[in-house]
Design a protein around this motif. Structure first.
Motif, PDB file in Angstrom:
ATOM      1  N   ALA A 140      17.588  56.463  14.764  1.00 55.41           N
ATOM      2  CA  ALA A 140      16.519  55.488  14.540  1.00 55.41           C
ATOM      3  C   ALA A 140      15.340  55.699  15.489  1.00 55.41           C
ATOM      4  N   THR A 141      15.612  56.044  16.734  1.00 55.46           N
ATOM      5  CA  THR A 141      14.524  56.165  17.714  1.00 55.46           C
ATOM      6  C   THR A 141      13.826  57.517  17.673  1.00 55.46           C
ATOM      7  N   THR A 142      14.556  58.588  17.364  1.00 51.71           N
ATOM      8  CA  THR A 142      13.936  59.914  17.332  1.00 51.71           C
ATOM      9  C   THR A 142      13.457  60.297  15.943  1.00 51.71           C
ATOM     10  N   ARG A 143      13.874  59.537  14.938  1.00 48.21           N
ATOM     11  CA  ARG A 143      13.562  59.812  13.526  1.00 48.21           C
ATOM     12  C   ARG A 143      14.134  61.149  13.081  1.00 48.21           C
ATOM     13  N   ALA A 144      15.171  61.606  13.746  1.00 46.60           N
ATOM     14  CA  ALA A 144      15.846  62.844  13.364  1.00 46.60           C
ATOM     15  C   ALA A 144      17.158  62.491  12.664  1.00 46.60           C
ATOM     16  N   VAL A 157      17.582  53.003   8.263  1.00 42.53           N
ATOM     17  CA  VAL A 157      18.375  54.218   8.437  1.00 42.53           C
ATOM     18  C   VAL A 157      19.411  54.206   7.325  1.00 42.53           C
ATOM     19  N   LEU A 158      19.377  55.221   6.456  1.00 42.99           N
ATOM     20  CA  LEU A 158      20.370  55.335   5.393  1.00 42.99           C
ATOM     21  C   LEU A 158      21.644  55.927   5.971  1.00 42.99           C
ATOM     22  N   VAL A 159      22.775  55.334   5.634  1.00 44.36           N
ATOM     23  CA  VAL A 159      24.076  55.843   6.055  1.00 44.36           C
ATOM     24  C   VAL A 159      24.764  56.367   4.806  1.00 44.36           C
ATOM     25  N   SER A 160      25.078  57.670   4.823  1.00 46.19           N
ATOM     26  CA  SER A 160      25.658  58.336   3.652  1.00 46.19           C
ATOM     27  C   SER A 160      26.953  59.019   4.025  1.00 46.19           C
ATOM     28  N   ALA A 161      27.815  59.171   3.009  1.00 44.84           N
ATOM     29  CA  ALA A 161      29.072  59.892   3.175  1.00 44.84           C
ATOM     30  C   ALA A 161      28.903  61.298   2.645  1.00 44.84           C
ATOM     31  N   GLY A 162      29.461  62.260   3.352  1.00 44.48           N
ATOM     32  CA  GLY A 162      29.419  63.639   2.891  1.00 44.48           C
ATOM     33  C   GLY A 162      30.370  63.827   1.730  1.00 44.48           C
ATOM     34  N   LYS A 163      29.879  64.487   0.701  1.00 48.92           N
ATOM     35  CA  LYS A 163      30.692  64.860  -0.452  1.00 48.92           C
ATOM     36  C   LYS A 163      30.841  66.371  -0.418  1.00 48.92           C
ATOM     37  N   GLY A 164      31.829  66.895  -1.047  1.00 49.89           N
ATOM     38  CA  GLY A 164      32.067  68.333  -1.046  1.00 49.89           C
ATOM     39  C   GLY A 164      30.852  69.152  -1.444  1.00 49.89           C
ATOM     40  N   GLN A 220      20.221  59.017   8.107  1.00 52.08           N
ATOM     41  CA  GLN A 220      18.900  59.536   7.772  1.00 52.08           C
ATOM     42  C   GLN A 220      17.860  58.445   7.978  1.00 52.08           C
ATOM     43  N   PRO A 221      17.025  58.571   9.029  1.00 42.99           N
ATOM     44  CA  PRO A 221      16.004  57.546   9.278  1.00 42.99           C
ATOM     45  C   PRO A 221      14.832  57.648   8.299  1.00 42.99           C
ATOM     46  N   HIS A 222      14.340  56.499   7.896  1.00 42.76           N
ATOM     47  CA  HIS A 222      13.136  56.382   7.075  1.00 42.76           C
ATOM     48  C   HIS A 222      12.207  55.416   7.795  1.00 42.76           C
ATOM     49  N   ASP A 223      11.109  55.031   7.167  1.00 43.74           N
ATOM     50  CA  ASP A 223      10.128  54.175   7.841  1.00 43.74           C
ATOM     51  C   ASP A 223      10.737  52.894   8.405  1.00 43.74           C
ATOM     52  N   ASN A 224      11.486  52.151   7.593  1.00 44.64           N
ATOM     53  CA  ASN A 224      11.995  50.847   8.019  1.00 44.64           C
ATOM     54  C   ASN A 224      13.506  50.752   8.114  1.00 44.64           C
ATOM     55  N   ALA A 227      27.535  54.190  17.262  1.00 49.37           N
ATOM     56  CA  ALA A 227      26.419  53.411  17.814  1.00 49.37           C
ATOM     57  C   ALA A 227      25.391  54.337  18.449  1.00 49.37           C
ATOM     58  N   ARG A 228      25.851  55.326  19.200  1.00 47.15           N
ATOM     59  CA  ARG A 228      24.945  56.284  19.835  1.00 47.15           C
ATOM     60  C   ARG A 228      24.161  57.071  18.782  1.00 47.15           C
ATOM     61  N   ALA A 229      24.833  57.505  17.724  1.00 47.87           N
ATOM     62  CA  ALA A 229      24.174  58.271  16.667  1.00 47.87           C
ATOM     63  C   ALA A 229      23.157  57.418  15.918  1.00 47.87           C
TER      64      ALA A 229
END
Length: 172
Positions: free
Chosen positions: A69-73, A114-121, A108-112, A62-64
């Motif tokens: 979303a707020t810092t766009r980082a 936040v994409l949530v992705s899983a790390g792959k090798g 990964q935040p975008h304009d509207n 939740a914190r992440a």
């Protein structure tokens, strides 16, 4: 163990409903498992689990999410396992298969959204889902995450108290 009441406030926005569902607790690990669910027209508005996690993951996720979303980082979360010899996973995703363990999650935040992705090798990643970046969604998500986190930890404390009482009676 009796069923615990579900969270009552599941509607976060008109187009995106998200909920946390507490799963039955397991005394063997003194751990709780929760699922992040989404509803959409693709699944006829039925709740569909997208992430499953133990009681230690909700607060940092939740914190992440709010931070990204707020810092766009972009935000990268490494999910450390307690031990590599155990079959107990801390976080799993249900989007690409039945409960695939995750070692890394990227936000990964975008304009509207936040994409949530899983790390792959080898630095690759696979997009799992997206969440809205609106203020109303983030406020509702933060509130829901706080309430769910409190409920998870309260239940864990109650389980530990019952286990101590059971042990005390067993040794009498």
């Amino acid at each position: 163990m009796a069923d615990t009441p579900a969270l009552t406030d599941r509607n976060l926005e008109a187009t995106t409903n998200i909920s946390l569902k507490r799963e039955p607790a397991c005394f063997a690990f003194l751990s709780l498992w929760a699922a992040l669910e989404m509803r959409s027209s693709v699944t006829d508005e039925r709740p569909t689990a997208i992430l499953g996690f133990d009681e230690t993951f909700l607060r940092p996720f939740a914190r992440a999410l709010i931070d990204a979303a707020t810092t766009r980082a972009a935000y990268r979360m490494t999910i450390s396992q307690e031990t590599h010899s155990t079959e107990r996973c801390r976080v799993v995703e249900y989007v690409t298969g039945p409960g695939k363990a995750l070692e890394e999650l990227m936000l990964q935040p975008h304009d509207n959204v936040v994409l949530v992705s899983a790390g792959k090798g080898k630095g690759g990643e696979e997009t799992l889902f997206q969440l809205p970046r609106t203020d109303s969604f983030l406020r509702a998500f933060a509130k829901m995450a706080y309430v769910a986190d409190q409920a998870l930890h309260d239940l864990l404390e109650e389980m530990e108290r019952l286990a101590r009482r059971r042990d005390a009676v067993g040794h009498s």
